[in-house]
Scaffold this motif. Sequence first.
Motif, PDB file in Angstrom:
ATOM      1  N   PHE A   1       0.536  -1.017   0.646  1.00 41.59           N
ATOM      2  CA  PHE A   1       0.173  -0.084   0.021  1.00 41.59           C
ATOM      3  C   PHE A   1       0.829   1.199   0.424  1.00 41.59           C
ATOM      4  O   PHE A   1       1.806   1.435   0.575  1.00 41.59           O
ATOM      5  CB  PHE A   1      -1.086   0.088   1.159  1.00 41.59           C
ATOM      6  N   HIS A   2      -0.008   2.440  -0.591  1.00 46.41           N
ATOM      7  CA  HIS A   2       0.476   3.569  -0.447  1.00 46.41           C
ATOM      8  C   HIS A   2       0.471   3.905   1.200  1.00 46.41           C
ATOM      9  O   HIS A   2      -0.919   3.450   1.169  1.00 46.41           O
ATOM     10  CB  HIS A   2       0.537   5.221  -1.303  1.00 46.41           C
ATOM     11  N   THR A   3       0.798   5.216   1.535  1.00 46.03           N
ATOM     12  CA  THR A   3       0.209   5.598   3.072  1.00 46.03           C
ATOM     13  C   THR A   3      -0.065   7.532   2.822  1.00 46.03           C
ATOM     14  O   THR A   3       1.125   7.493   2.694  1.00 46.03           O
ATOM     15  CB  THR A   3       0.498   4.914   4.073  1.00 46.03           C
ATOM     16  N   GLN A   4      -0.377   7.351   3.660  1.00 49.47           N
ATOM     17  CA  GLN A   4      -0.325   8.869   4.217  1.00 49.47           C
ATOM     18  C   GLN A   4      -1.098   8.756   5.967  1.00 49.47           C
ATOM     19  O   GLN A   4      -1.892   8.319   5.989  1.00 49.47           O
ATOM     20  CB  GLN A   4      -1.589  10.183   3.273  1.00 49.47           C
ATOM     21  N   VAL A   5      -0.035   9.492   6.269  1.00 44.24           N
ATOM     22  CA  VAL A   5      -0.013   9.733   7.694  1.00 44.24           C
ATOM     23  C   VAL A   5      -0.762  11.487   8.004  1.00 44.24           C
ATOM     24  O   VAL A   5      -0.353  12.091   7.863  1.00 44.24           O
ATOM     25  CB  VAL A   5       1.004   9.751   8.519  1.00 44.24           C
TER      26      VAL A   5
ATOM     27  N   MET B   1      -2.694  18.091  13.085  1.00 45.47           N
ATOM     28  CA  MET B   1      -1.507  19.077  13.856  1.00 45.47           C
ATOM     29  C   MET B   1       0.026  18.682  12.834  1.00 45.47           C
ATOM     30  O   MET B   1       0.602  19.648  12.338  1.00 45.47           O
ATOM     31  CB  MET B   1      -0.764  17.867  14.659  1.00 45.47           C
ATOM     32  N   TYR B   2      -0.481  17.353  11.219  1.00 41.41           N
ATOM     33  CA  TYR B   2       0.129  17.243  10.735  1.00 41.41           C
ATOM     34  C   TYR B   2      -0.468  16.400   9.409  1.00 41.41           C
ATOM     35  O   TYR B   2      -0.970  15.228   9.966  1.00 41.41           O
ATOM     36  CB  TYR B   2       1.646  15.954  10.823  1.00 41.41           C
ATOM     37  N   VAL B   3       0.109  16.847   8.513  1.00 39.20           N
ATOM     38  CA  VAL B   3      -0.318  16.084   7.258  1.00 39.20           C
ATOM     39  C   VAL B   3       1.197  15.657   6.570  1.00 39.20           C
ATOM     40  O   VAL B   3       1.403  16.928   6.062  1.00 39.20           O
ATOM     41  CB  VAL B   3      -1.181  16.817   6.499  1.00 39.20           C
ATOM     42  N   SER B   4       1.105  14.514   5.757  1.00 38.94           N
ATOM     43  CA  SER B   4       2.405  14.222   5.060  1.00 38.94           C
ATOM     44  C   SER B   4       2.351  13.880   4.094  1.00 38.94           C
ATOM     45  O   SER B   4       0.574  13.724   3.576  1.00 38.94           O
ATOM     46  CB  SER B   4       2.580  12.580   5.660  1.00 38.94           C
ATOM     47  N   SER B   5       3.114  13.490   3.085  1.00 40.03           N
ATOM     48  CA  SER B   5       2.690  13.202   2.042  1.00 40.03           C
ATOM     49  C   SER B   5       2.190  12.351   1.389  1.00 40.03           C
ATOM     50  O   SER B   5       2.523  11.454   1.945  1.00 40.03           O
ATOM     51  CB  SER B   5       3.892  13.364   0.611  1.00 40.03           C
TER      52      SER B   5
ATOM     53  N   GLU C   1      12.194  11.139   7.805  1.00 40.99           N
ATOM     54  CA  GLU C   1      12.984  11.329   8.790  1.00 40.99           C
ATOM     55  C   GLU C   1      12.095  12.522   9.992  1.00 40.99           C
ATOM     56  O   GLU C   1      11.446  12.325  10.824  1.00 40.99           O
ATOM     57  CB  GLU C   1      14.418  10.497   9.113  1.00 40.99           C
ATOM     58  N   TYR C   2      12.510  14.104   9.231  1.00 38.25           N
ATOM     59  CA  TYR C   2      12.412  14.807   9.813  1.00 38.25           C
ATOM     60  C   TYR C   2      11.469  15.813   8.988  1.00 38.25           C
ATOM     61  O   TYR C   2      11.361  15.943   7.934  1.00 38.25           O
ATOM     62  CB  TYR C   2      13.440  15.748  10.254  1.00 38.25           C
ATOM     63  N   ASP C   3      10.415  16.405   9.822  1.00 36.73           N
ATOM     64  CA  ASP C   3       8.920  17.093   8.932  1.00 36.73           C
ATOM     65  C   ASP C   3       9.156  17.952   9.963  1.00 36.73           C
ATOM     66  O   ASP C   3       8.932  18.476  11.173  1.00 36.73           O
ATOM     67  CB  ASP C   3       8.210  16.588   8.288  1.00 36.73           C
ATOM     68  N   TYR C   4       7.890  19.335   9.620  1.00 36.66           N
ATOM     69  CA  TYR C   4       7.240  20.365  10.968  1.00 36.66           C
ATOM     70  C   TYR C   4       6.101  20.375  10.553  1.00 36.66           C
ATOM     71  O   TYR C   4       5.704  18.909   9.623  1.00 36.66           O
ATOM     72  CB  TYR C   4       7.600  21.575   9.315  1.00 36.66           C
ATOM     73  N   LEU C   5       5.664  20.072  11.597  1.00 36.53           N
ATOM     74  CA  LEU C   5       4.540  20.422  11.351  1.00 36.53           C
ATOM     75  C   LEU C   5       3.091  21.385  10.834  1.00 36.53           C
ATOM     76  O   LEU C   5       4.153  22.376   9.808  1.00 36.53           O
ATOM     77  CB  LEU C   5       4.399  20.744  13.525  1.00 36.53           C
TER      78      LEU C   5
ATOM     79  N   GLU D   1      -1.760   6.067  19.026  1.00 34.42           N
ATOM     80  CA  GLU D   1      -1.828   6.519  19.642  1.00 34.42           C
ATOM     81  C   GLU D   1      -0.413   7.502  19.885  1.00 34.42           C
ATOM     82  O   GLU D   1       0.899   6.485  20.118  1.00 34.42           O
ATOM     83  CB  GLU D   1      -2.398   6.400  21.035  1.00 34.42           C
ATOM     84  N   ILE D   2       0.201   8.596  19.704  1.00 39.08           N
ATOM     85  CA  ILE D   2       1.520   9.099  20.455  1.00 39.08           C
ATOM     86  C   ILE D   2       1.165  10.093  21.146  1.00 39.08           C
ATOM     87  O   ILE D   2       0.501  11.112  21.731  1.00 39.08           O
ATOM     88  CB  ILE D   2       1.720   9.094  18.957  1.00 39.08           C
ATOM     89  N   LEU D   3       2.264  10.561  21.506  1.00 36.17           N
ATOM     90  CA  LEU D   3       2.999  11.896  21.902  1.00 36.17           C
ATOM     91  C   LEU D   3       3.499  12.728  21.914  1.00 36.17           C
ATOM     92  O   LEU D   3       4.940  11.982  21.359  1.00 36.17           O
ATOM     93  CB  LEU D   3       3.559  11.522  23.908  1.00 36.17           C
ATOM     94  N   ILE D   4       3.393  13.783  21.299  1.00 36.10           N
ATOM     95  CA  ILE D   4       3.515  14.838  20.264  1.00 36.10           C
ATOM     96  C   ILE D   4       4.625  15.539  21.561  1.00 36.10           C
ATOM     97  O   ILE D   4       3.975  16.772  22.133  1.00 36.10           O
ATOM     98  CB  ILE D   4       3.398  16.289  19.281  1.00 36.10           C
ATOM     99  N   LYS D   5       5.906  16.287  21.187  1.00 35.70           N
ATOM    100  CA  LYS D   5       6.730  16.855  22.573  1.00 35.70           C
ATOM    101  C   LYS D   5       7.400  18.196  21.525  1.00 35.70           C
ATOM    102  O   LYS D   5       8.414  18.330  20.451  1.00 35.70           O
ATOM    103  CB  LYS D   5       7.757  16.491  23.236  1.00 35.70           C
ATOM    104  N   ILE D   6       7.045  19.488  22.568  1.00 38.99           N
ATOM    105  CA  ILE D   6       7.600  20.648  21.808  1.00 38.99           C
ATOM    106  C   ILE D   6       8.067  21.834  22.268  1.00 38.99           C
ATOM    107  O   ILE D   6       7.806  22.114  23.580  1.00 38.99           O
ATOM    108  CB  ILE D   6       6.175  21.829  21.171  1.00 38.99           C
ATOM    109  N   GLY D   7       8.847  21.606  22.294  1.00 47.26           N
ATOM    110  CA  GLY D   7      10.486  22.622  23.176  1.00 47.26           C
ATOM    111  C   GLY D   7      11.277  21.771  24.829  1.00 47.26           C
ATOM    112  O   GLY D   7      10.367  20.494  25.004  1.00 47.26           O
ATOM    113  N   ARG D   8      11.671  21.827  25.137  1.00 48.19           N
ATOM    114  CA  ARG D   8      12.093  22.131  26.050  1.00 48.19           C
ATOM    115  C   ARG D   8      12.803  20.401  26.204  1.00 48.19           C
ATOM    116  O   ARG D   8      12.783  19.179  26.526  1.00 48.19           O
ATOM    117  CB  ARG D   8      11.522  21.818  27.207  1.00 48.19           C
TER     118      ARG D   8
END
Length: 126
Positions: A49-53, A64-68, A77-81, A119-126
Amino acid sequence: MFSKEDRQKSLNDISEGSRVYCIISSSPYFSSIEEKGALFISNPAESVFHTQVIIEEKETGEEMYVSSLLAPDEKIEYDYLTNKAYGEGEYVAMAYFNYYQPDENKDGEFNYAGTVSVEILIKIGR
């Protein structure tokens, strides 16, 4: 008549062809809302399958985020919200893996095959 081994092989082939993969960091970290974070999203080569997250804050359902669209053997690996409205802190979120199969009759088009969430935990800062 099919032998027990032949039937099992047939079932294994069907199962393998419909297996989905959802690989993402369980706690992506962003040093700030303006920096790329460590998402580690992967669509393994074994995937059919192809997948979009799409990541949504669990409490509000806000994106918060949409992938290609990732083909098998592609990763981010790395991307912006994609939503910059979040401040420093931790956010419980749901990562939805939407799966698509190439349409055999329409070149470059895809048919929706299903969704898996984690389910995941997004951490921003610190």
